[in-house]
Design a protein around this motif. Sequence first.
Motif, PDB file in Angstrom:
ATOM      1  N   GLU A  60       0.832  -1.207   0.000  1.00 50.37           N
ATOM      2  CA  GLU A  60       0.000   0.000   0.000  1.00 50.37           C
ATOM      3  C   GLU A  60       0.865   1.255   0.000  1.00 50.37           C
ATOM      4  OE1 GLU A  60      -3.448   1.571  -0.715  1.00 50.37           O
ATOM      5  OE2 GLU A  60      -3.270  -0.569  -0.318  1.00 50.37           O
ATOM      6  N   ALA A  61       1.950   1.237   0.787  1.00 47.69           N
ATOM      7  CA  ALA A  61       2.843   2.401   0.848  1.00 47.69           C
ATOM      8  C   ALA A  61       3.521   2.634  -0.502  1.00 47.69           C
ATOM      9  CB  ALA A  61       3.893   2.190   1.934  1.00 47.69           C
ATOM     10  N   LEU A  62       3.976   1.561  -1.144  1.00 47.34           N
ATOM     11  CA  LEU A  62       4.634   1.692  -2.447  1.00 47.34           C
ATOM     12  C   LEU A  62       3.662   2.172  -3.520  1.00 47.34           C
ATOM     13  CD1 LEU A  62       6.969  -1.432  -2.480  1.00 47.34           C
ATOM     14  CD2 LEU A  62       7.668   0.955  -2.408  1.00 47.34           C
ATOM     15  N   LYS A  63       2.429   1.673  -3.469  1.00 46.29           N
ATOM     16  CA  LYS A  63       1.428   2.102  -4.448  1.00 46.29           C
ATOM     17  C   LYS A  63       1.096   3.585  -4.272  1.00 46.29           C
ATOM     18  CE  LYS A  63      -1.906  -0.147  -6.064  1.00 46.29           C
ATOM     19  NZ  LYS A  63      -3.002  -0.960  -6.529  1.00 46.29           N
ATOM     20  N   ASN A  73       1.808   6.465  -7.164  1.00 47.79           N
ATOM     21  CA  ASN A  73       0.682   7.215  -7.732  1.00 47.79           C
ATOM     22  C   ASN A  73       0.653   8.679  -7.313  1.00 47.79           C
ATOM     23  OD1 ASN A  73      -0.236   4.941  -9.056  1.00 47.79           O
ATOM     24  ND2 ASN A  73      -1.520   4.306  -7.337  1.00 47.79           N
ATOM     25  N   ASP A  74       1.590   9.090  -6.457  1.00 43.20           N
ATOM     26  CA  ASP A  74       1.623  10.466  -5.970  1.00 43.20           C
ATOM     27  C   ASP A  74       2.183  11.403  -7.039  1.00 43.20           C
ATOM     28  OD1 ASP A  74       1.551  12.718  -4.465  1.00 43.20           O
ATOM     29  OD2 ASP A  74       3.097  12.105  -3.037  1.00 43.20           O
ATOM     30  N   LYS A  75       1.334  12.273  -7.556  1.00 45.19           N
ATOM     31  CA  LYS A  75       1.736  13.189  -8.639  1.00 45.19           C
ATOM     32  C   LYS A  75       2.696  14.283  -8.158  1.00 45.19           C
ATOM     33  CE  LYS A  75      -1.152  11.575 -11.808  1.00 45.19           C
ATOM     34  NZ  LYS A  75      -0.761  10.985 -13.047  1.00 45.19           N
ATOM     35  N   ASN A  76       2.744  14.533  -6.866  1.00 47.68           N
ATOM     36  CA  ASN A  76       3.602  15.589  -6.327  1.00 47.68           C
ATOM     37  C   ASN A  76       5.076  15.182  -6.248  1.00 47.68           C
ATOM     38  OD1 ASN A  76       1.348  17.218  -5.950  1.00 47.68           O
ATOM     39  ND2 ASN A  76       0.964  16.360  -3.921  1.00 47.68           N
ATOM     40  N   LEU A  77       5.336  13.877  -6.275  1.00 51.22           N
ATOM     41  CA  LEU A  77       6.718  13.395  -6.193  1.00 51.22           C
ATOM     42  C   LEU A  77       7.421  13.514  -7.538  1.00 51.22           C
ATOM     43  CD1 LEU A  77       6.405  10.178  -4.012  1.00 51.22           C
ATOM     44  CD2 LEU A  77       7.290  12.384  -3.317  1.00 51.22           C
ATOM     45  N   ASP A  78       8.748  13.455  -7.459  1.00 49.92           N
ATOM     46  CA  ASP A  78       9.574  13.480  -8.663  1.00 49.92           C
ATOM     47  C   ASP A  78       9.361  12.178  -9.450  1.00 49.92           C
ATOM     48  OD1 ASP A  78      11.517  14.409 -10.424  1.00 49.92           O
ATOM     49  OD2 ASP A  78      13.114  13.334  -9.367  1.00 49.92           O
ATOM     50  N   GLU A  79       9.526  12.249 -10.747  1.00 52.74           N
ATOM     51  CA  GLU A  79       9.292  11.084 -11.616  1.00 52.74           C
ATOM     52  C   GLU A  79      10.236   9.921 -11.280  1.00 52.74           C
ATOM     53  OE1 GLU A  79       7.108   8.997 -14.110  1.00 52.74           O
ATOM     54  OE2 GLU A  79       6.697  11.095 -13.685  1.00 52.74           O
ATOM     55  N   THR A  80      11.485  10.229 -10.913  1.00 51.94           N
ATOM     56  CA  THR A  80      12.441   9.153 -10.585  1.00 51.94           C
ATOM     57  C   THR A  80      12.035   8.426  -9.306  1.00 51.94           C
ATOM     58  OG1 THR A  80      13.855  10.741  -9.452  1.00 51.94           O
ATOM     59  CG2 THR A  80      14.386  10.240 -11.751  1.00 51.94           C
ATOM     60  N   GLU A  81      11.526   9.164  -8.311  1.00 57.07           N
ATOM     61  CA  GLU A  81      11.064   8.537  -7.064  1.00 57.07           C
ATOM     62  C   GLU A  81       9.876   7.617  -7.336  1.00 57.07           C
ATOM     63  OE1 GLU A  81      10.413  11.228  -3.779  1.00 57.07           O
ATOM     64  OE2 GLU A  81      11.943  12.580  -4.580  1.00 57.07           O
ATOM     65  N   ARG A  82       8.998   8.083  -8.194  1.00 54.19           N
ATOM     66  CA  ARG A  82       7.830   7.256  -8.553  1.00 54.19           C
ATOM     67  C   ARG A  82       8.258   6.001  -9.296  1.00 54.19           C
ATOM     68  NH1 ARG A  82       3.785  10.912 -11.618  1.00 54.19           N
ATOM     69  NH2 ARG A  82       2.515   9.057 -11.450  1.00 54.19           N
ATOM     70  N   LEU A  83       9.251   6.137 -10.168  1.00 55.03           N
ATOM     71  CA  LEU A  83       9.760   4.984 -10.909  1.00 55.03           C
ATOM     72  C   LEU A  83      10.411   3.978  -9.971  1.00 55.03           C
ATOM     73  CD1 LEU A  83      10.316   3.647 -13.653  1.00 55.03           C
ATOM     74  CD2 LEU A  83      12.460   4.909 -13.727  1.00 55.03           C
ATOM     75  N   VAL A  84      11.176   4.462  -9.007  1.00 54.71           N
ATOM     76  CA  VAL A  84      11.814   3.575  -8.025  1.00 54.71           C
ATOM     77  C   VAL A  84      10.752   2.824  -7.221  1.00 54.71           C
ATOM     78  CG1 VAL A  84      13.198   3.555  -5.914  1.00 54.71           C
ATOM     79  CG2 VAL A  84      13.944   4.913  -7.859  1.00 54.71           C
ATOM     80  N   ALA A  85       9.673   3.519  -6.845  1.00 51.63           N
ATOM     81  CA  ALA A  85       8.583   2.880  -6.103  1.00 51.63           C
ATOM     82  C   ALA A  85       7.929   1.786  -6.942  1.00 51.63           C
ATOM     83  CB  ALA A  85       7.554   3.912  -5.685  1.00 51.63           C
TER      84      ALA A  85
END
Length: 101
Positions: free
Chosen positions: A25-28, A32-44
Motif C-alpha cells: 500500500e505504501a509503495l502504491k 501514484n503520488d503526482k507531487n513526487l519526482d518522476e524518478t522517485e515514482r519509478l523507483v517505487a
Amino acid sequence: MAKLSSINKNERRKKLVKQYAAKREALKAKANDKNLDETERLVARLKLAELPRNANPTRVRNRCATTGRPRGYYRKFGLNRIELRDLGNKGMIPGLTKSSW
C-alpha cells in the motif's frame, strides 16, 4: 471437494497478501503520488514489481469454506451454490428460506 493442494496454495497466497499489505500500500501510494519526482515514482514502481506475485490480492481465489470449490461462490455466505442449497434446505443457515410461489 477441491484438491487439497489447491486449497493450501490459496491459503499460502492469503498469508502472503496479509504479510505484504502495508508495504504494498505504501509503495502504491508513492508510485501514484503526482507531487513526487518522476524518478522517485519509478523507483517505487520497481520496488513494487520486486514483491512476490502472490502478494497481490487479486491472486487470491474465493473458495467455499466447506468444500474448497472455487466456482459458484457466494460472498455473503462464504459457500458455493451447491453447499448453500444443501445447508439451506436442512435449515442450517439462519434467515435463509426456500422460495416458493
